[in-house]
Design a protein around this motif. Structure first.
Motif: not given
Length: 562
Positions: A473, A480, A467-468, A460-461, A464-465
């Motif tokens: 994101l 993240p 996506g940013q 997940v982390g 998340w990174l």
């Protein structure tokens, strides 16, 4: 000193004994009381020992049993008394004096008595004389006019050949009859009363027969003054050195007296003693009891242990330890513990670590293949350890035992050791197969779930990174990154915690594996070695107890066997 010879011959001719007219009267059926128990114990002892002792060792015991049974079947109303002595002692003269007539030849010519001659005062002694091997021509009866016939009812008197005769057959006949009679009158003279042959060959070995022994110093008429008393005292001293108890002060033992068969001095006293002795009718049983004592004394070295013998718990435990070392119980336990902990590491490790291990397996085939079999020298070493363990426990069990029983213990252990190494090998293989799937503690599923959660947090982390970074994101790297870092750190932390938690169960699992293999090896060693050794020790305990019964419960033979 001058010797009297050419004794006057009696004109009367003794009458040969007629055939017995009465049935033999046994000694009240089987021997009674303690003697019966001792004979039964000796019979049981011989039966238990036939496979452990040679026939020569048991020969005397068998002879005693046979002769006791033979004597028991014959007349109890008669007492067979032999007159024995060296040449020139005057035993034939004494025999004639007691019989009241000239029966046995006397004189200067040696040997005078060539064969045993018997005189019986009562009918019914034919069976006893048959047992002695005396033909009818050597059987006599006193004159009907003998005034002492009433007092000597039941007496069977036997004049033996000279014990020191130059004719070997004469000595053999004397020795044969001495082993069969109920009592013995030993006749000695002032010149040869200390003869070494008489004491070492006869009186000393028969010291235990003191209660059925008379020792007569003959020809005291040749001694001046109080010399007879001095010689008699010296004779008592020699008998005491021979170990023969003397019947003095009311105590049981040999009767010692002096007389002159030629002049009749002291003959009446001996006749009275023999009369009372015969009327008691206890001589046959006393003779059998003395023979039992002698046989038991001869058997003592093969039945009595030097101190306490057997296997104690310490020896058994040491044997188990050696077998466990030979079968590798400790190494098996350590291997089981390592395997358990390795399995815990695999179950609780991070997915990335398991993926890497899978890659290693496919990249290097056979990396985790079973270990090769031990080299031949290791197997030989283990076999030597087993043999040494058996040898040591056998020596421990045999320590202090009489030689035949110690040898039986060693042979029993050696027989069991023949298949012991193979049996232990089979146990080790079976223990390895029985381990199968390793057990897992209850917390393992939770640990796996936590490890999966840590992996999920990492993923997940990471997403998340990503996506940013790609702009999907909203930017904000701190959160993240922390989430991903928590997953990265948490996975190994969980794996480490599981490893710590697995140490205790892993150690217990290894100890349990070692215990099972150790107990299996101990059971195998007990069945093949310890039980046969214990059986031999039990057999020795049985024969030892029977030997104590033969001795009449004598002290000094109750050495313990554990």
């Amino acid at each position: 000193m001058a010797r009297r010879v050419n004794e006057p011959a009696e004109e009367e001719v003794p009458v040969e004994e007629p055939e017995p007219v009465e049935a033999y009267v046994p000694i009240g059926g089987p021997y009674g009381g303690e003697l019966r128990g001792r004979l039964e114990a000796l019979r049981e002892l011989v039966g238990l020992s036939r496979t452990r002792l040679d026939g020569k060792t048991l020969a005397e015991a068998g002879r005693v049993l046979d002769e006791a049974a033979a004597r028991q079947r014959l007349s109890a109303r008669h007492t067979v008394v032999a007159i024995a002595g060296a040449s020139g002692s005057g035993k034939s003269t004494l025999f004639n004096a007691l019989a009241g007539t000239h029966i046995s030849e006397t004189g200067l010519r040696r040997p005078t008595t060539a064969a045993p001659i018997a005189c019986s005062w009562t009918d019914g002694a034919a069976g006893l004389l048959d047992r002695l091997g005396l033909p009818g021509r050597l059987r006599r009866r006193p004159l009907p006019t003998d005034p002492n016939a009433e007092a000597l009812q039941g007496l069977v008197l036997v004049d033996l050949p000279d014990l020191d005769s130059a004719v070997v057959e004469h000595r053999r006949q004397a020795d044969r009859v001495l082993a069969l009679v109920d009592a013995v009158v030993w006749v000695v003279d002032p010149e040869k009363y200390a003869d070494a042959v008489l004491h070492e060959r006869y009186l000393r070995p028969l010291a235990g027969h003191a209660e059925v022994t008379f020792v007569v110093l003959n020809q005291v008429d040749r001694l001046p003054g109080d010399a007879a008393d001095q010689v008699l005292d010296d004779l008592r001293r020699l008998l005491d050195e021979d170990g023969m108890a003397l019947g003095e002060h009311g105590e049981p033992g040999a009767t010692v007296l002096s007389l002159s068969a030629l002049t009749g001095q002291g003959v009446g006293e001996l006749r009275d003693l023999l009369s009372r002795f015969v009327q008691e009718r206890g001589a046959p049983e006393r003779r059998v009891a003395a023979d039992l004592d002698a046989a038991a004394a001869g058997l003592r070295p093969v039945y009595v242990a030097d101190g306490r013998t057997g296997l104690d718990e310490r020896a058994r435990e040491a044997f188990t330890d050696r077998l466990a070392a030979a079968v590798g119980a400790a190494a098996a336990g350590e291997a089981a513990e390592r395997e358990w902990r390795r399995n815990a590491g695999r179950a609780c490790g991070t997915p990335w670590l398991r993926l890497w291990r899978w890659y290693e397996r496919i990249r290097i085939p056979g990396r985790e293949s079973p270990l090769p079999t031990p080299p031949p020298e290791e197997e030989v070493t283990a076999r030597q350890r087993v043999e040494q363990a058996v040898r040591l426990v056998a020596e421990e069990a045999a320590t202090g035992l009489p030689a035949p029983w110690a040898q039986a213990v060693r042979e029993a252990a050696a027989r069991g050791a023949e298949g012991l190494p193979q049996a232990l090998d089979e146990l080790a293989v079976r223990a390895e197969l029985e381990r199968g799937t390793l057990p897992r503690p209850a917390w393992w599923p939770a640990a796996v779930l936590v490890q999966a959660a840590m992996t999920l947090v990492q993923i997940v982390g990471g997403l998340w990174l990503v996506g940013q970074i790609v702009g999907v994101l909203q930017p904000g790297l701190l959160v993240p990154a922390l989430v991903m870092l928590a997953g990265i750190v948490g996975g190994p932390l969980v794996e480490w915690a599981c490893g710590v938690a697995a140490r205790g169960p892993g150690r217990r699992y290894g100890q349990e594996a070692e215990r099972r293999l150790r107990e299996a090896a101990a059971g195998c060693g007990r069945a093949k070695v310890l039980d046969p050794v214990a059986a031999e020790l039990m057999r020795y305990r049985e024969v030892r107890e029977q030997y104590v019964a033969v001795r009449g419960g004598g002290a000094g033979v109750r050495a313990g066997v554990s």
